[in-house]
Design an enzyme around this catalytic site. Structure first.
Site, PDB file in Angstrom:
ATOM      1  N   GLU A 171      25.524  39.189  41.727  1.00  0.00           N
ATOM      2  CA  GLU A 171      26.187  40.484  41.873  1.00  0.00           C
ATOM      3  C   GLU A 171      25.616  41.535  40.933  1.00  0.00           C
ATOM      4  OE1 GLU A 171      27.793  37.615  41.631  1.00  0.00           O
ATOM      5  OE2 GLU A 171      28.485  37.506  43.711  1.00  0.00           O
ATOM      6  N   HIS A 196      40.100  35.190  45.632  1.00  0.00           N
ATOM      7  CA  HIS A 196      39.799  35.851  46.900  1.00  0.00           C
ATOM      8  C   HIS A 196      40.890  36.849  47.229  1.00  0.00           C
ATOM      9  CE1 HIS A 196      37.408  32.184  47.063  1.00  0.00           C
ATOM     10  NE2 HIS A 196      36.631  32.782  47.913  1.00  0.00           N
TER      11      HIS A 196
END
Lengths: 390, 388
Positions: free
Chosen positions: B139, B209
């Site tokens: 990322e 999540h």
């Protein structure tokens, strides 16, 4: 062989009180151990690698077989429970990779440390927890190893630090555990696992540098199952020689489908670390039969033929079984009995996991901070209050 | 299921409205009187909206992730529309962008085959592998790389697979992207960078999540943070983000990807950033929310009207920073009460910024009232935070 079977059947038909297994053992002589040739490991910055032959005792063989079969059946049971919606959330299965978890455990001591990512059910078992506790954790019940609050990705045991959801984040943690091992001076090592996808995370290279600089007893292990979720290694990595990615850290590439290869390599790596030489990197070449997780069918980025081929040629349980049977370390029937016992154990555990009650609502807010006395935590609105005890 | 003793979303809304009403009674200020009397007559007794203990019937219901998506009326202004859900609206926006802007590229983990939420389906086939490509699992690398592309002037649309994973990139966003224009005296900028990321609770996401990190980024000048409530909003806001000359983070409520279906224009259109939308006018209280929570608040408003006779004004904030202070304040001046509700944790959540700003500006804006206590009671910016 035919004579043996004939003898066995005669004895069985005549046997009255004695349980079948004892009769079998009594009627047949097994070898105590056998020597096997194992694949040579590719080496990076190492003069010598692990030995290319190893001795497997009957006792160890049966133990490994039972453990691998237990992990296999446990994962398949988890698959079943997930499809029945008894397990919810995320579930990452490791069937196909049994040789890695059992082989690694065989090469280290229970006092050594291990940390891995989210494909952790197998490691949770090999590090000492029971199938009951694991399945109950998957179903989110009180009897689970994290009291039902962790789920699939957050399982922990003594000297097993999980069970981590964020990819690659566990590797610097592993380096830290290795530092503690060195500091405590008890000759312990830390196995720090990550996958082929995580191998491209920056923090892993940071951990390599720190471990090498300070000569930490850290065994970095890349479990290369060829696919990072749906991305094959060729499409994700400029260099797929993951054992070389540590650059200044010596590395070896190991056949992760052969438990004996994994065991020898682990012993070699642990000895390397324990002798104070610093970290070492192991790449285990392995394969997972299931998709990345239960929501991934696992066939959109690889062919069914490929999966079938691995299953038929390199299945770790099959490889061990063939070795043992062909070298008179065990009989097919004996191993079948182990299968039956394992199945029963898994069934019982699944029963428990389904029937056990969920953790009480009062515990929802526990263990946020370590605090004395307990304090209050607000829930989703101002009337819902949980006590946080820790 | 023992968690069944948690309130359902419905009850949360009711409780929230009740708390406001409860405080009205206590303050007893001039403007409140009429409302107080009406509510007392309605038979509102203390505690009637309190959560009941463990309802066994609620065993299998979603409690903390309950909502009902409410589509807006079809827009006639932008030409032909098509039925789309949220991820299709995002695909449509990206398709429009790549068609219009030859320098636009889309990259991120697994975007090439269509993305884990199908947001980029078909784009690689249409525009080529040079323009829609996968990155490795990194990322920090993805965002840093995106900043680099944007600095050269090309349009970079980066995807972070889940907002929960954006933290390795936090340094790049806050220290590199946000400050580029300022520190180079406008010589350089990465304004053509847009970061898209699935956001918010989905019911089974657990720790990693489900997160809503907008508050972390709200603390950083130089970037814009945008959160749509529906497919129509998503496409227009995303196109605005891509065209905006500042680095933008576009959070897409993942639970709405399939659940939200609306008529969305096929052609490109933009919805202005930093403009909140009053989606329902009311007179008694202002309700502010963003993302999925807007739909929860809509239900709350309906229940408040039916059961308590309370008229709610609903505002969808849309852009978190820089946020539309004027619209919210104007509304609070009209209603006198404010309730902000968001999914993210309460402490340090963006509601605290809104509430403190509204309180402060109320006192400053009205020239007649000089004293703090006087202002507070007379204008009674009555604030309540609800957090999901």
């Amino acid at each position: 062989m035919r004579k043996m079977l004939a003898a066995v059947s005669r004895v069985l038909s005549g046997a009255a009180q004695k349980p079948a297994s004892r009769v079998l053992v009594a009627s047949r002589n097994f070898a105590n151990d056998a020597t096997f040739e194992i694949k040579k490991c590719d080496l990076h910055r190492l003069e010598e690698g692990p030995p290319v032959t190893t001795v497997l005792t009957r006792e160890d063989g049966l133990k490994y077989y039972r453990m691998m079969q237990t992990v296999r059946r446990m994962e398949l049971k988890a698959d079943q429970l997930y499809k029945q919606k008894i397990i919810r959330g995320f579930c990452h299965l490791c069937d196909g990779q049994e040789a890695c978890c059992v082989g690694l455990e065989a090469g280290i001591n229970p006092t050594d440390h291990l940390i891995t990512a989210y494909r952790a059910h197998g490691f949770t078992f090999t590090r000492g927890l029971s199938v009951r506790e694991i399945l109950a954790e998957l179903t989110g019940r009180r009897g689970g190893c994290a009291k039902g609050k962790g789920g699939s990705m957050h399982m922990y045991a003594k000297n097993f630090y999980g069970g981590n959801g964020i990819v690659g984040a566990q590797v610097p943690l592993g380096a830290g555990i290795a530092l503690a091992c060195k500091y405590n001076g008890k000759d312990e090592v830390c196995l720090t696992l990550y996958g082929d996808g995580a191998a491209n995370q920056g923090q892993i290279f940071e951990a390599y540098n720190m471990a090498a600089l300070w000569k930490l007893p850290c065994i970095f292990i890349c479990e290369n199952n060829r696919y990072g979720m749906g991305t094959s290694v060729e499409r994700a990595a400029a260099s797929t020689d993951y054992y070389k990615r540590g650059d200044f850290i010596p590395g070896l590439r190991v056949d992760g489908m052969d438990i004996l290869c994994v065991r020898e390599a682990t012993r070699f790596a642990a000895a390397h670390c324990r002798s104070g030489k610093g970290p070492i990197l192991m790449e285990l070449q392995t394969y997972r039969y299931h998709g990345h997780s239960m929501s991934d069918p696992g066939v959109s980025y690889r062919t069914r033929e490929e999966i079938q081929e691995v299953r038929s040629k390199s299945d770790p349980i099959m490889l061990l079984k063939d070795r043992m049977v062909n070298n008179n370390l065990a009989s097919v029937e004996e191993l079948k009995e182990i299968d039956v016992e394992v199945r029963k154990e898994i069934e019982d555990a699944a029963q428990f996991a389904t029937a056990d009650p969920e953790p009480p609502l009062e515990e929802l807010g526990y263990h946020i901070y370590s605090s004395d006395p307990p304090f209050e935590v607000r829930g989703a609105n101002q009337w819902i209050k949980f006590k946080s005890v820790s | 299921m023992e968690l069944s003793s948690l309130l359902t979303r419905r009850r949360v809304g009711m409780a929230a409205a009740a708390s406001t009403a409860g405080r009205l009674l206590r303050l007893g200020a001039v403007r409140a009187e009429g409302h107080c009397r009406r509510l007392r007559r309605a038979g509102l007794e203390r505690g009637f909206l309190q959560p009941t203990s463990a309802g066994k019937d609620a065993a299998q219901k979603r409690h903390v992730a309950h909502f009902t998506f409410q589509p807006d009326r079809e827009s006639q202004e932008h030409g032909q529309t098509q039925k789309m859900n949220l991820f299709q609206a995002v695909t449509s926006a990206l398709d429009n962008s790549l068609a219009k802007d030859p320098t636009a590229v889309i990259f991120g983990e697994d975007v090439a085959f269509g993305g884990v939420f199908r947001c980029t389906v078909g784009l690689r086939d249409k525009y080529g592998k040079d323009r829609v490509f996968n990155t490795p699992l990194c990322e920090q690398g993805i965002v840093g790389f995106g900043i680099g592309i944007a600095v050269t002037g090309a349009t970079a649309i980066a995807e972070i697979q889940f907002a929960d994973y954006i933290f390795p990139a936090f340094d790049q966003i806050v220290n590199e992207a946000a400050k580029y224009r300022y520190r180079s005296g406008d010589l350089f900028n990465c304004g053509s960078l847009t970061i898209r990321s699935p956001w918010g609770c989905v019911g089974h996401g657990g720790l990693y999540h489900s997160q809503c990190p907008e508050a972390f980024f709200a603390h950083c000048p130089g970037i814009k943070v945008v959160i749509p409530r529906s497919p129509f909003q998503a496409k227009g806001l995303l196109l605005s983000c891509i065209e905006d000359k500042n680095p933008c983070i576009f959070f897409e409520p993942k639970i709405l990807y399939r659940a939200a279906v609306e008529q969305v224009p096929v052609e490109p259109y933009t919805i202005p950033l930093s403009q909140a939308e009053v989606i329902q006018e009311g007179s008694d209280i202002t309700l502010v929310a963003w993302g999925t929570q807007v739909h929860v608040i809509r239900e709350v408003a309906l229940m408040a009207r039916e059961k308590l006779g309370v008229s709610c004004e609903i505002i969808d904030l849309r852009t978190i920073i820089p946020w539309d202070v004027d619209t919210v304040c104007k509304s609070v001046i009209k209603t006198g009460r404010l309730l902000i509700s968001h999914e993210a944790p309460l402490t340090g959540g963006f509601a605290s910024e809104i509430s403190s700003t509204v309180q402060m500006l109320h006192t400053r804006r009205n020239p007649i009232h000089f004293f703090w206590e006087d202002c507070y009671l007379k204008l009674f910016s009555h604030l309540y935070h609800g957090y999901g």
